[in-house]
Design a protein around this motif. Sequence first.
Motif, PDB file in Angstrom:
ATOM      1  N   SER A  31      -3.452 -14.700 -21.054  1.00  0.00           N
ATOM      2  CA  SER A  31      -3.932 -13.920 -19.924  1.00  0.00           C
ATOM      3  C   SER A  31      -3.657 -12.431 -20.160  1.00  0.00           C
ATOM      4  O   SER A  31      -4.503 -11.568 -19.907  1.00  0.00           O
ATOM      5  N   LEU A  32      -2.483 -12.150 -20.698  1.00  0.00           N
ATOM      6  CA  LEU A  32      -2.115 -10.771 -21.021  1.00  0.00           C
ATOM      7  C   LEU A  32      -3.046 -10.207 -22.092  1.00  0.00           C
ATOM      8  O   LEU A  32      -3.456  -9.045 -22.044  1.00  0.00           O
ATOM      9  N   SER A  33      -3.397 -11.043 -23.032  1.00  0.00           N
ATOM     10  CA  SER A  33      -4.282 -10.606 -24.103  1.00  0.00           C
ATOM     11  C   SER A  33      -5.672 -10.259 -23.553  1.00  0.00           C
ATOM     12  O   SER A  33      -6.257  -9.243 -23.926  1.00  0.00           O
ATOM     13  N   VAL A  34      -6.171 -11.086 -22.646  1.00  0.00           N
ATOM     14  CA  VAL A  34      -7.472 -10.776 -22.026  1.00  0.00           C
ATOM     15  C   VAL A  34      -7.386  -9.430 -21.304  1.00  0.00           C
ATOM     16  O   VAL A  34      -8.266  -8.573 -21.449  1.00  0.00           O
ATOM     17  N   ALA A  35      -6.301  -9.232 -20.553  1.00  0.00           N
ATOM     18  CA  ALA A  35      -6.136  -7.980 -19.809  1.00  0.00           C
ATOM     19  C   ALA A  35      -6.130  -6.791 -20.768  1.00  0.00           C
ATOM     20  O   ALA A  35      -6.727  -5.746 -20.491  1.00  0.00           O
ATOM     21  N   THR A  36      -5.484  -6.955 -21.900  1.00  0.00           N
ATOM     22  CA  THR A  36      -5.420  -5.871 -22.877  1.00  0.00           C
ATOM     23  C   THR A  36      -6.796  -5.595 -23.481  1.00  0.00           C
ATOM     24  O   THR A  36      -7.199  -4.445 -23.633  1.00  0.00           O
ATOM     25  N   LEU A  37      -7.530  -6.651 -23.795  1.00  0.00           N
ATOM     26  CA  LEU A  37      -8.876  -6.472 -24.352  1.00  0.00           C
ATOM     27  C   LEU A  37      -9.790  -5.767 -23.351  1.00  0.00           C
ATOM     28  O   LEU A  37     -10.582  -4.898 -23.714  1.00  0.00           O
ATOM     29  N   LEU A  38      -9.662  -6.143 -22.079  1.00  0.00           N
ATOM     30  CA  LEU A  38     -10.479  -5.502 -21.046  1.00  0.00           C
ATOM     31  C   LEU A  38     -10.169  -4.009 -20.988  1.00  0.00           C
ATOM     32  O   LEU A  38     -11.062  -3.176 -20.890  1.00  0.00           O
ATOM     33  N   LEU A  39      -8.889  -3.687 -21.088  1.00  0.00           N
ATOM     34  CA  LEU A  39      -8.470  -2.282 -21.057  1.00  0.00           C
ATOM     35  C   LEU A  39      -9.052  -1.518 -22.245  1.00  0.00           C
ATOM     36  O   LEU A  39      -9.388  -0.347 -22.145  1.00  0.00           O
ATOM     37  N   GLU A  40      -9.181  -2.199 -23.371  1.00  0.00           N
ATOM     38  CA  GLU A  40      -9.747  -1.562 -24.565  1.00  0.00           C
ATOM     39  C   GLU A  40     -11.269  -1.475 -24.500  1.00  0.00           C
ATOM     40  O   GLU A  40     -11.910  -1.073 -25.468  1.00  0.00           O
ATOM     41  N   GLY A  41     -11.828  -1.921 -23.368  1.00  0.00           N
ATOM     42  CA  GLY A  41     -13.276  -1.800 -23.194  1.00  0.00           C
ATOM     43  C   GLY A  41     -14.063  -2.963 -23.779  1.00  0.00           C
ATOM     44  O   GLY A  41     -15.282  -2.908 -23.854  1.00  0.00           O
ATOM     45  N   LYS A  42     -13.372  -4.014 -24.202  1.00  0.00           N
ATOM     46  CA  LYS A  42     -14.094  -5.176 -24.725  1.00  0.00           C
ATOM     47  C   LYS A  42     -14.445  -6.107 -23.563  1.00  0.00           C
ATOM     48  O   LYS A  42     -13.923  -5.951 -22.460  1.00  0.00           O
ATOM     49  N   SER A  43     -15.331  -7.069 -23.821  1.00  0.00           N
ATOM     50  CA  SER A  43     -15.631  -8.014 -22.748  1.00  0.00           C
ATOM     51  C   SER A  43     -15.419  -9.453 -23.194  1.00  0.00           C
ATOM     52  O   SER A  43     -16.343 -10.130 -23.621  1.00  0.00           O
ATOM     53  N   GLY A  91       0.822  -1.202   0.000  1.00  0.00           N
ATOM     54  CA  GLY A  91       0.000   0.000   0.000  1.00  0.00           C
ATOM     55  C   GLY A  91       0.861   1.259   0.000  1.00  0.00           C
ATOM     56  O   GLY A  91       0.636   2.199  -0.767  1.00  0.00           O
ATOM     57  N   GLU A  92       1.897   1.271   0.841  1.00  0.00           N
ATOM     58  CA  GLU A  92       2.790   2.432   0.918  1.00  0.00           C
ATOM     59  C   GLU A  92       3.463   2.708  -0.422  1.00  0.00           C
ATOM     60  O   GLU A  92       3.711   3.841  -0.788  1.00  0.00           O
ATOM     61  N   ARG A  93       3.785   1.638  -1.114  1.00  0.00           N
ATOM     62  CA  ARG A  93       4.435   1.783  -2.414  1.00  0.00           C
ATOM     63  C   ARG A  93       3.497   2.273  -3.511  1.00  0.00           C
ATOM     64  O   ARG A  93       3.906   2.509  -4.634  1.00  0.00           O
ATOM     65  N   GLY A  94       2.222   2.304  -3.193  1.00  0.00           N
ATOM     66  CA  GLY A  94       1.253   2.687  -4.226  1.00  0.00           C
ATOM     67  C   GLY A  94       0.868   1.523  -5.111  1.00  0.00           C
ATOM     68  O   GLY A  94       0.458   1.703  -6.252  1.00  0.00           O
ATOM     69  N   TRP A  95       1.007   0.314  -4.582  1.00  0.00           N
ATOM     70  CA  TRP A  95       0.749  -0.868  -5.399  1.00  0.00           C
ATOM     71  C   TRP A  95      -0.568  -1.566  -5.074  1.00  0.00           C
ATOM     72  O   TRP A  95      -0.797  -2.688  -5.492  1.00  0.00           O
ATOM     73  N   LEU A  96      -1.401  -0.905  -4.286  1.00  0.00           N
ATOM     74  CA  LEU A  96      -2.758  -1.423  -4.106  1.00  0.00           C
ATOM     75  C   LEU A  96      -3.717  -0.347  -4.604  1.00  0.00           C
ATOM     76  O   LEU A  96      -3.405   0.833  -4.542  1.00  0.00           O
ATOM     77  N   GLY A  97      -4.858  -0.762  -5.094  1.00  0.00           N
ATOM     78  CA  GLY A  97      -5.776   0.212  -5.686  1.00  0.00           C
ATOM     79  C   GLY A  97      -5.080   0.978  -6.801  1.00  0.00           C
ATOM     80  O   GLY A  97      -5.362   2.150  -7.049  1.00  0.00           O
ATOM     81  N   MET A  98      -4.176   0.308  -7.457  1.00  0.00           N
ATOM     82  CA  MET A  98      -3.317   0.978  -8.444  1.00  0.00           C
ATOM     83  C   MET A  98      -4.066   1.730  -9.531  1.00  0.00           C
ATOM     84  O   MET A  98      -3.637   2.782  -9.972  1.00  0.00           O
ATOM     85  N   PHE A 144      -1.421  -5.778 -13.838  1.00  0.00           N
ATOM     86  CA  PHE A 144      -1.174  -7.140 -14.314  1.00  0.00           C
ATOM     87  C   PHE A 144       0.265  -7.551 -13.973  1.00  0.00           C
ATOM     88  O   PHE A 144       0.514  -8.641 -13.452  1.00  0.00           O
ATOM     89  N   VAL A 145       1.186  -6.663 -14.256  1.00  0.00           N
ATOM     90  CA  VAL A 145       2.599  -6.957 -13.983  1.00  0.00           C
ATOM     91  C   VAL A 145       2.834  -7.153 -12.490  1.00  0.00           C
ATOM     92  O   VAL A 145       3.511  -8.096 -12.064  1.00  0.00           O
ATOM     93  N   LEU A 146       2.251  -6.272 -11.692  1.00  0.00           N
ATOM     94  CA  LEU A 146       2.398  -6.404 -10.246  1.00  0.00           C
ATOM     95  C   LEU A 146       1.902  -7.776  -9.796  1.00  0.00           C
ATOM     96  O   LEU A 146       2.582  -8.496  -9.064  1.00  0.00           O
ATOM     97  N   HIS A 197      -4.117   5.241  -7.562  1.00  0.00           N
ATOM     98  CA  HIS A 197      -2.907   5.783  -8.175  1.00  0.00           C
ATOM     99  C   HIS A 197      -3.020   5.991  -9.677  1.00  0.00           C
ATOM    100  O   HIS A 197      -2.047   6.320 -10.336  1.00  0.00           O
ATOM    101  N   GLU A 198      -4.211   5.736 -10.214  1.00  0.00           N
ATOM    102  CA  GLU A 198      -4.502   6.030 -11.616  1.00  0.00           C
ATOM    103  C   GLU A 198      -3.488   5.441 -12.580  1.00  0.00           C
ATOM    104  O   GLU A 198      -3.098   6.063 -13.544  1.00  0.00           O
ATOM    105  N   ARG A 199      -3.041   4.248 -12.282  1.00  0.00           N
ATOM    106  CA  ARG A 199      -2.141   3.586 -13.224  1.00  0.00           C
ATOM    107  C   ARG A 199      -2.966   2.617 -14.065  1.00  0.00           C
ATOM    108  O   ARG A 199      -4.148   2.424 -13.828  1.00  0.00           O
ATOM    109  N   THR A 200      -2.356   2.034 -15.069  1.00  0.00           N
ATOM    110  CA  THR A 200      -3.153   1.218 -15.991  1.00  0.00           C
ATOM    111  C   THR A 200      -3.345  -0.201 -15.458  1.00  0.00           C
ATOM    112  O   THR A 200      -2.591  -0.674 -14.607  1.00  0.00           O
ATOM    113  N   SER A 201      -4.352  -0.869 -15.995  1.00  0.00           N
ATOM    114  CA  SER A 201      -4.602  -2.235 -15.548  1.00  0.00           C
ATOM    115  C   SER A 201      -3.465  -3.161 -16.001  1.00  0.00           C
ATOM    116  O   SER A 201      -3.277  -4.228 -15.431  1.00  0.00           O
TER     117      SER A 201
END
Lengths: 361, 383
Positions: B298-310, B55-62, B79-81, B71-75
């Motif tokens: 798994s990375l591809s699903v994460a990317t599709l989700l980010l693009e607003g697809k389901s 949490g202190e590092r800003g790695w929760l609720g990223m 994923f990497v975290l 912290h308004e970082r990307t999904s």
Amino acid sequence: MSDIRNMLVETANKILKDFCMKELVMDAEKGIWPQELWNILNETGMTIAGIPEEVGGVGGDVGDALSLLRVAGKYAAPIPLAETFIANWLFSTSGREASTQALTVGPVRKEDQLNFTKIAGGWLVFGKLRDIPWARNVKEIALFGKTEDGKSIVTTVPLENCQINKGVNLAGEPRDEVVLTNIFILDESVAINTQVKEVDYWNISTLTRIVLMAGALEKVLELSVDYSNERSQFGRAIGKFQAIKQQLAVMAGEIVASSTAADSAVEAFCSGKMVNEVAMAKIQVGEASSLVTKIAHQVHGAMGFTDEHPLHLLTRRLWSWRDEYGTESEWAEFLGEQVLANGSENLWPMITSSLVTQKVN
Amino acid sequence: MKTLNLPATTLPDEAEKLRNEIREFLADEMAAGTFEPRCDSWLGSHSAELSEKLGERGWLGMTWPKKYGGHERTSLERFVLTEELLVAGAPVSAHWFADRQTGPLLLNYGTEQQRQTFLPKMAKGQLYFAIGLSEPNSGSDLASISTRAKKIGNKWVINGAKIWSSGAHHAHYMLVLLRTSPLEDGKKYAGLSQIIVDLSSSGVTIRPINLMTGEHHFNEVIFEDVEVSEEMVVGKLGEGWKQSMAELAFERSGPERILSTYPLLQELLVQLEDSSNPHVKNKIGRLVARLWTLRQMSLSVATLLLEGKSPDIEAALVKDLGTAFEKEVIEVTRDLVSVRPSLSSKNRLEVLLAEAILHAPGFTLRGGTTEILRSIISKGLGV
Ligand SMILES: Cc1cc2nc3c(=O)[nH]c(=O)nc-3n(C[C@H](O)[C@H](O)[C@H](O)COP(=O)(O)OP(=O)(O)OC[C@H]3O[C@@H](n4cnc5c(N)ncnc54)[C@H](O)[C@@H]3O)c2cc1C
């Protein structure tokens, strides 16, 4: 996918879907060369896609050419599109003009090495190449090899100068033995010390099989889903049975996995940062082919076991292609060796970015 | 037929940069003795200390808005975290559910007050949530649940019981799916709602259910006339089913469906480093090829989700294959080395193998069983 690639794929889809009816593919297996199909692919530039314009191609990159091959795999197109592409790719990397003729290429087995001997004004090439695709149907074979002092060499030989012993793979695709007995080639038709590395030659060749298989797998899923909806037993479509549903889901998983693996390997190759992606993708599509063909035939019952249903056009190709350019076990041993040599702490870095440089043994 | 596709994707540079920071952090923590790598650490390894540090590092609720402590970082950075934490086998179960699903759910459906009350503390790694879906008589058939709430004045009064509640004995709150209006014929998805329950409320009993390892992980959470303010209803009354399904989508195809046994694989490689046996190389090669493929998916699903697809069907596929892979690591290990799995062993491989074996049955049950996933997939295929 870029717009250009989308367009290419769409065009290829249209042409191949119309042309590659079951009759045409089966006629080709009986030895009837589909000249009309070749002509139309030639006219639309499909046979030299992914080859730079400077050397007579229609431009685009390796990824474009491979996405066309994927469509060819889907329709079991009975022509040497893959071989023509590999040959033209070899030419383009050695500054030589691309050919719009159908070509074949060799070696396709790592154990089959050619001997090149320098003599006045040219070279003598000697060797026996097994499993050469479509040798009997085309005029020229592109050759990749090494000189005695280890320089790479790219050249072509007219097949009329070679002895051809006919053979076929499980899908009736020509896989001929080509015997070259001290054939003389003029210096000007030989490119020495080209940029092509041996590893790239094998990788790109293997990639052609990976994408052909990814395409064929896609079609097998389509056929299986359709059949499950059409075929009725016990008063309902067999797709309504849990057991069949589960099988189809397993199949779909393997096929999507293969598609992602194929795509990722192509991307890695094109980015120039390839490490082991081709090995990993060939293992994935190979293993998937074994499982998927088994399930597809089970789902199709006796009908899929006949030559009347198109399923076998794809399954027999998958059974052949999975062994071409390295079986799963051959690639797995190669890959396993790299992984063990790199050490446990480097596995995850390899999986996530493939940026690890391989340790030299 | 719906065409399923997970195109190749690569991570943006900022995500790769973050990866290095995370690796350094985890290496330091491990060197300092904060934790030892464990299998299935996202489910069963609890460390309030590590959660707070993250949490202190800003790695929760990223990915959450800054005004809620995010912290308004990307999904994809998240994923990497996630994958780095799991590969290291770090104890992350304390904050896992809050960060992965309850937080995002509140962002989507929660009231402003709920967001302000819960999200900042979740992002600090100080507030944990439990998932209240399953019940003694409702597993795969989740819509058949019978826990219910009745409106009395401006309060809801809850009766019923949830089961298999992971970590509820550590959690501060539970997001409970329940009936807010009686079941009408043939409309089992209607009348369900989600309510946040403070687990320290009177009328809540948390009864431990030990795993076959003896570990206290599961609980039965019993509600007897538990009073909850009407402000604790999440989203719309009666929309609980839709919201829960959206919640499950967050959890279906993440790295935790592939990497639960990664620490075992890594330790196996340590033992095999000098092997020149072709069988060993063959098996390892196949396993690694699969791991790479699944991770790309798994990375591809994460990317599709980010693009607003389901990509819900694709996500179900990844989970089915990924959880089978997690089990395969066990069989390959047993095939290649002769060790005796034991939690009391001094040999790390034997301990990790024991953990993996004893946790494996859960891999293909939690978050939707293999059979249920395959039904979803075949339906998606159009059969
Ligand atoms: C480690 C772990 C952690 C969990 N954590 C939580 C948690 O925190 N909160 C929570 O709410 N729940 C949790 N669960 C519960 C989990 O969601 C359920 O286990 C799951 O939904 C399956 O329900 P069940 O166990 O009752 O099995 P059942 O639904 O009873 O299924 C038993 C078997 O029947 C099969 N089956 C059932 N229906 C069908 C069908 N229609 N077609 C084919 N086969 C079918 C199943 O696939 C399974 O093989 C957890 C489970 C595990 C293992």
